[in-house]
Design a protein around this motif. Structure first.
Motif, short mmCIF file in Angstrom:
data_model
loop_
_atom_site.label_atom_id
_atom_site.label_comp_id
_atom_site.label_asym_id
_atom_site.label_seq_id
_atom_site.Cartn_x
_atom_site.Cartn_y
_atom_site.Cartn_z
N GLU A 94 0.82 -1.21 0.00
CA GLU A 94 0.00 0.00 0.00
C GLU A 94 0.86 1.26 0.00
N VAL A 95 2.15 1.14 0.40
CA VAL A 95 3.06 2.28 0.40
C VAL A 95 3.51 2.53 -1.03
N THR A 96 3.14 3.67 -1.57
CA THR A 96 3.39 3.95 -2.97
C THR A 96 3.78 5.41 -3.15
N THR A 97 4.53 5.70 -4.19
CA THR A 97 4.91 7.09 -4.47
C THR A 97 5.21 7.25 -5.95
N ASN A 98 5.15 8.48 -6.41
CA ASN A 98 5.49 8.78 -7.80
C ASN A 98 7.01 8.71 -7.95
N ILE A 99 7.50 7.77 -8.76
CA ILE A 99 8.94 7.52 -8.84
C ILE A 99 9.69 8.66 -9.51
N LYS A 100 9.02 9.40 -10.37
CA LYS A 100 9.68 10.55 -11.00
C LYS A 100 9.90 11.66 -9.96
N GLY A 101 8.93 11.79 -9.04
CA GLY A 101 9.11 12.75 -7.96
C GLY A 101 10.27 12.38 -7.07
N VAL A 102 10.48 11.08 -6.85
CA VAL A 102 11.63 10.62 -6.06
C VAL A 102 12.92 11.02 -6.78
N GLY A 103 12.92 10.82 -8.11
CA GLY A 103 14.11 11.20 -8.89
C GLY A 103 14.42 12.69 -8.78
N SER A 104 13.36 13.52 -8.79
CA SER A 104 13.56 14.96 -8.66
C SER A 104 14.18 15.29 -7.31
N SER A 105 13.75 14.59 -6.26
CA SER A 105 14.34 14.82 -4.93
C SER A 105 15.80 14.39 -4.90
N LEU A 106 16.12 13.26 -5.53
CA LEU A 106 17.51 12.80 -5.58
C LEU A 106 18.37 13.78 -6.35
N ALA A 107 17.80 14.33 -7.44
CA ALA A 107 18.55 15.32 -8.23
C ALA A 107 18.80 16.59 -7.42
N ALA A 108 17.78 17.00 -6.64
CA ALA A 108 17.92 18.21 -5.83
C ALA A 108 19.00 18.05 -4.77
N LEU A 109 19.21 16.81 -4.32
CA LEU A 109 20.26 16.54 -3.34
C LEU A 109 21.61 16.28 -3.99
N GLY A 110 21.65 16.31 -5.33
CA GLY A 110 22.89 16.09 -6.05
C GLY A 110 23.31 14.64 -6.13
N LEU A 165 14.56 9.88 -17.30
CA LEU A 165 14.58 8.45 -17.61
C LEU A 165 13.55 7.66 -16.78
N LEU A 166 13.05 8.31 -15.73
CA LEU A 166 12.09 7.64 -14.85
C LEU A 166 10.66 7.85 -15.36
N PRO A 167 9.80 6.84 -15.25
CA PRO A 167 8.40 7.00 -15.67
C PRO A 167 7.65 7.91 -14.70
N ASN A 168 6.71 8.66 -15.22
CA ASN A 168 5.88 9.54 -14.38
C ASN A 168 4.69 8.74 -13.85
N SER A 169 4.97 7.78 -13.01
CA SER A 169 3.93 6.89 -12.48
C SER A 169 4.32 6.42 -11.08
N ASN A 170 3.35 5.83 -10.40
CA ASN A 170 3.58 5.38 -9.03
C ASN A 170 4.21 3.99 -9.00
N VAL A 171 4.98 3.77 -7.95
CA VAL A 171 5.60 2.47 -7.67
C VAL A 171 5.29 2.12 -6.22
N SER A 172 4.95 0.86 -5.97
CA SER A 172 4.66 0.42 -4.60
C SER A 172 5.76 -0.49 -4.10
N ARG A 173 5.92 -0.49 -2.78
CA ARG A 173 6.88 -1.41 -2.17
C ARG A 173 6.39 -2.85 -2.28
N THR A 174 7.27 -3.79 -2.13
CA THR A 174 6.92 -5.21 -2.19
C THR A 174 6.29 -5.62 -0.87
N GLY A 175 5.10 -6.20 -0.93
CA GLY A 175 4.37 -6.55 0.28
C GLY A 175 4.54 -8.00 0.68
#
Length: 944
Positions: free
Chosen positions: A314-330, A339-349
């Motif tokens: 149930e834990v899910t997030t937009n993976i492109k948004g995660v990439g933007s955060s990683l880029a902001a942190l350098g 290169l990342l899809p603009n879609s959600n990814v969920s953790r393995t349950g």
């Protein structure tokens, strides 16, 4: 300790009286002896039963003359005068063909024949329990007309009558010896967890329609009465033992045991006591539905998979948004984000079968002391009941009730025309836990969400740069992020599991905490011996709740929440036209703490036609209502994907939570959101949910199309009582040895209570069709940015629909003794509802009832000497299942149960061999629960 010693002494000590005895025999018309017939002195406690030869000896301290009554299941009772000591009494009992002459009490709170009941009523007595082919008598209730079971667990079945019920059936009431079995915290019945032992059942009566006029707000769609045996009239030691197996494809074959003992004794005409103990243990039906909750056809290969019986995904997030955060942190080049899809990814349950030991059990203990202080029928009863065990309950999530404990204590004074009782219900959640948060937080024990999604994004980018397809890149990214994942069955997994299920906070644990209780009192008086022109009753009740989940489920972290309600009623019954026409009119007033009072009237007519008065026509009308439950008002329960929020005004301000900055796994607030808020956290309360949110339906449309004009601001009132207008017609008769019962009903519901999902943005002001023109200062545009950036909270609100809901149904029941003692029974039910979904697209009615149901039985309790058998079958059409956890279709099912029994009169015993679902095709009754397989059992019952 002194009380327990006194109780034991009552069982094992006796008082000596001057005694006399009579003896004799009891036989059928063909001179065959009747085993187990009851013989008692009318007005006294002295009683006995016949042996295998139909003979008996009755010892009494009473003086002649007196009258004895002889009764046996399936025969017409008979009374005989005894005028001398040592008198010989030989009795012939005639077989009772007309089951509709049975006496019931629940329909009008006064004894009356089933034929004359003003409303539809179903009954199960000791004879029906004996014939049942189900593993327990409670399971056997499913064969009654109008009953649809919702099976959440092997040890947890919920009764549904006339629709609109999930496992949590808050519209149905269950009374055991006058005590409401509902959970103080959950507001609904937990099956037979603290019910009654099958060897202590005297009778079961079911009213499938609205009963608010006599029983209050919770008896909205039906009420079940389970009455236990009196130790004055049913004495001795009774015991049973069952052993068998359950069989399911997912779980395999597993042992099943169930045994119990009942001890009852009348120490004198004034004092009697009884005690019961039962224990059941088995392996639960494994829940292995791995379909995606909301996307038909999606499987584990999809990056954003959310399986029905999988938890942690149930834990899910937009993976492109995660990439933007990683880029902001350098941490990655800005160019890599694309290169990342603009879609959600969920953790393995984790699968449900790895998050529970799948054990179902139930232990029930009860005892009561009965005292008759005077020569009349006044009786004082103290009764204590204890129930504990393991079961799976399904609500918004799947919950494992582990060592759940519930107790009830009652003091009652009753007489010929009155009763006064008070009781308390207490419960303890034990080691119960939420499976969803168990999966989520086991994942977080070994790797927090931010790290997992960061590793996923980095690995995805790496695989893509190496030329992998998106599908293969996803596989590689998940494998990298899952490195070190805890494997079920390992010591590390078990340690994490124990840690998580032992902590109550959803930030790190999943334990459910509950120490809630109910205090209830009610009384009734019947003026029939004081008023001649009609039978008049008056009564009332008072209930006080003390909700105490320590902030885990309700908003009670600062102390228990107290809530009360009360009601009063009166009923008049009058017969006309040579007692052929019976009028019953009743009215009840109820008042709950947070709502205005409601009045529930009921009127009914029953006409008995024909020379023998066997043609009974009935009609009734009543208005009923249901107050919002304590959950509807005071819950504040995080279920992961949403937060369930009750709508009592003080609840909205008492609830609050901090969002953002990974404090509770909600993720870091977007850069835009931080600029608006001036912070990377935000505090939300219930006012945000009701006053500044969009409907979830419109948000889904906006997400799919990008069209802001589709957004709709939430505009709902706080939850209020729902009402029903119930019309019913029926006909009962017994024609040429055929029992006939026909009924039809039509219900109109207003202000129907249900759930509404809404989305509250962290910032901005919600409005219908907000302006989509980019403007960071525009409060409406800010909400669009919040929705697109994941800066929002989903709430599930309790509210009412303004759209009228109608339901209607028809039922037909037939039974007849055919060749010799073979008996055939069949019943059919039709049910449907009408709701204009277009007028309220976000509302789910949750009818959850098949349109067509057919049930049949065939048996003979006298197949040949001491042998009997019964076969029962049922079929239902497919139907839509709607719940806060998952929606979908329940497939049609055909189920056949069978049993044979053999009596051993010399041992006063009965052997029974039975099987449920002998066809073997597994079926479901609750979407998300385990499919129901086969169950085989052999039982041995010893009667006094």
């Amino acid at each position: 300790m002194r009380m327990y010693l006194l109780f034991l002494s009552l069982f094992f000590c006796s008082i000596t009286f001057a005694q006399n005895s009579i003896s004799g025999s009891v036989v059928e018309n063909d001179n065959q002896p009747i085993f187990g017939a009851n013989i008692k002195i009318v007005g006294e406690t002295a009683a006995t039963v016949t042996d295998s030869d139909g003979k008996f000896t009755l010892v009494s301290s009473g003086k002649v003359p007196y009258v004895i009554e002889i009764t046996s299941i399936g025969f017409i009772s008979k009374r005989v005068s005894v005028t001398s000591n040592n008198q010989k009494v030989n009795v012939v009992l005639k077989e009772e063909q007309n089951l509709l002459n049975e006496i019931v009490v629940s329909a009008s709170r006064t004894p009356e024949r089933v034929l004359e009941s003003p409303v539809t009523i179903e009954r199960m007595g000791t004879a029906e329990i004996k014939k049942s082919a189900s593993a327990t008598f409670y399971d056997g209730l499913e064969n009654l007309k109008e009953v649809q079971m919702n099976t959440s667990s092997l040890s947890f079945k919920s009764i549904n009558t006339r629709g609109f019920a999930t496992v949590a059936n808050t519209r149905f009431m269950q009374l055991v010896d006058g005590m409401d079995n509902s959970s103080p915290l959950l507001n609904f019945v937990l099956g037979n967890l603290i019910g009654v032992s099958e060897i202590d059942v005297q009778s079961v009566e079911l009213l499938p329609g609205a009963s608010s006029a006599l029983y209050g707000a919770n008896a909205f769609n039906g009420i079940l009465f389970m009455n236990s045996k009196s130790p004055f009239t049913s004495q001795g030691i009774t015991a049973y033992a069952k052993f068998g197996q359950t069989s399911q494809k997912a779980a395999g074959s597993n042992d099943y045991v169930d045994y119990g003992i009942r001890m009852a004794h009348a120490f004198s005409p004034k004092l009697a006591a009884k005690a019961n103990f039962t224990y059941m243990r088995g392996t639960d039906w494994y829940a292995t539905n791995y379909d995606d909750k909301t996307n038909v056809g999606r499987d584990r290969s999809h990056a954003n998979y959310d399986g029905i019986n999988v938890y942690g995904d149930e834990v899910t997030t937009n993976i492109k948004g995660v990439g933007s955060s990683l880029a902001a942190l350098g941490l990655i080049p800005a160019s890599a984000v694309n290169l990342l899809p603009n879609s959600n990814v969920s953790r393995t349950g984790y699968n449900e079968i790895n998050l529970t030991d799948n054990k179902a059990s139930n232990t029930k203990i009860d005892f009561s002391i009965h005292y008759k202080p005077f020569a009349n029928d006044v009786e004082v009863i103290w009764q204590s009941k204890f129930g504990f065990g393991n079961a799976v309950y399904q609500g918004a999530n799947r919950y494992y009730l582990n060592n759940f404990f519930m107790q009830q204590h009652k003091l009652e004074i009753k007489g010929k025309n009155f009763f006064v009782r008070g009781y308390t219900t207490n419960e303890d959640g034990g080691q119960s836990y939420d499976m969803l948060f168990t999966g989520i937080n086991i994942n977080r024990v070994w790797k927090d969400d931010k790290t997992w999604f960061g590793q996923y994004a980095g690995a995805y980018i790496g695989a893509t740069l190496l030329g992998q397809t998106p599908e293969n890149a996803e596989i590689a990214a998940r494998a990298t992020a899952d490195a070190g994942r805890l494997i079920p069955g390992t010591a590390a997994f078990n340690a994490a599991f124990n840690k998580v299920t032992g902590e109550a906070s959803v930030l790190s644990g999943s334990k459910l905490v509950d120490n809630s209780r109910i205090y209830h009192s009610d009384a009734n008086y019947n003026f029939k011996d004081l008023v001649e022109f009609a039978e008049i009753q008056v009564g009332g009740s008072y209930r006080a709740y003390q909700l105490n989940s320590h902030g885990r489920i309700y908003t009670d972290k600062d102390g228990p929440i107290n809530y009360n309600e009360y009601g009063a009623y009166t009923q008049l019954t009058k017969k006309f036209i040579d007692d052929r026409l019976k009028f019953t009119g009743s009215v009840r007033y109820d008042k709950a703490q947070n709502f205005d009072g409601n009045i529930s009237p009921r009127v009914s007519l029953v006409y008995s036609g024909g020379e023998s008065r066997r043609h009974n026509f009935r009609g009734s009308f009543q208005t009923g209502f249901r107050n919002p439950s304590t959950q509807d008002q005071y819950i504040g329960f995080n279920v992961g994907s949403a937060l369930l929020l009750g709508s009592a005004p003080d609840n909205l301000t008492r609830f609050s939570e901090v969002r953002g900055n990974d404090i509770d796994g909600s993720g870091t607030i977007s850069a835009f959101g931080q600029a608006v808020l001036g912070s990377n956290t935000v505090v939300l309360n219930g006012l945000n949910a009701y006053n500044n949110s969009y409907t979830a339906t419109s948000v889904a449309q906006f997400s799919a199309t990008g069209n802001a004009a589709l957004l709709r601001k939430t505009n709902v009132d706080y939850v209020k009582p729902e009402q029903v207008k119930a019309f019913e017609l029926g006909y009962r008769s017994f024609i040429r040895d055929v029992s006939i019962d026909v009924n039809g009903y039509y219900n109109i519901y207003n202000d129907f209570i249900g759930n509404l999902n809404v989305v509250a943005p962290y910032y901005g002001t919600t409005q219908d069709a907000p302006n989509a023109t980019p403007n960071p200062a525009d409060p409406g545009f800010q909400t669009l940015a919040a929705l697109q950036g994941g800066d929002y909270r989903v709430y599930q609100l309790y509210t009412n629909t303004s759209v009228e809901i109608k339901s209607l149904g028809f039922g037909l029941g037939l039974s007849k003794k055919v060749y010799r003692d073979f008996e055939v029974g069949v019943n059919y039910n039709y049910a449907e509802f009408k709701f204009d979904q277009e007028k309220d697209p976000s509302f789910e009615a949750g009818f959850n009832t098949p349109k067509h149901r057919v049930k049949a039985s065939f048996g003979n309790e006298k197949l040949f000497k001491n042998f009997g058998f019964n076969v029962s079958g049922r079929w239902n059409s497919e139907y839509l299942w709607q719940s806060t956890m998952v929606d979908g279709v329940i497939a049609a099912a055909t189920v056949v149960d069978a049993q044979i029994n053999y009596e051993i009169p010399k041992l006063k015993s009965t052997l029974k061999f039975g099987a449920s679902n002998i066809g073997g095709k597994e079926y479901g009754q609750v979407l998300g629960a385990g499919l129901i397989g086969q169950q085989y059992f052999a039982s041995w019952t010893i009667n006094p």
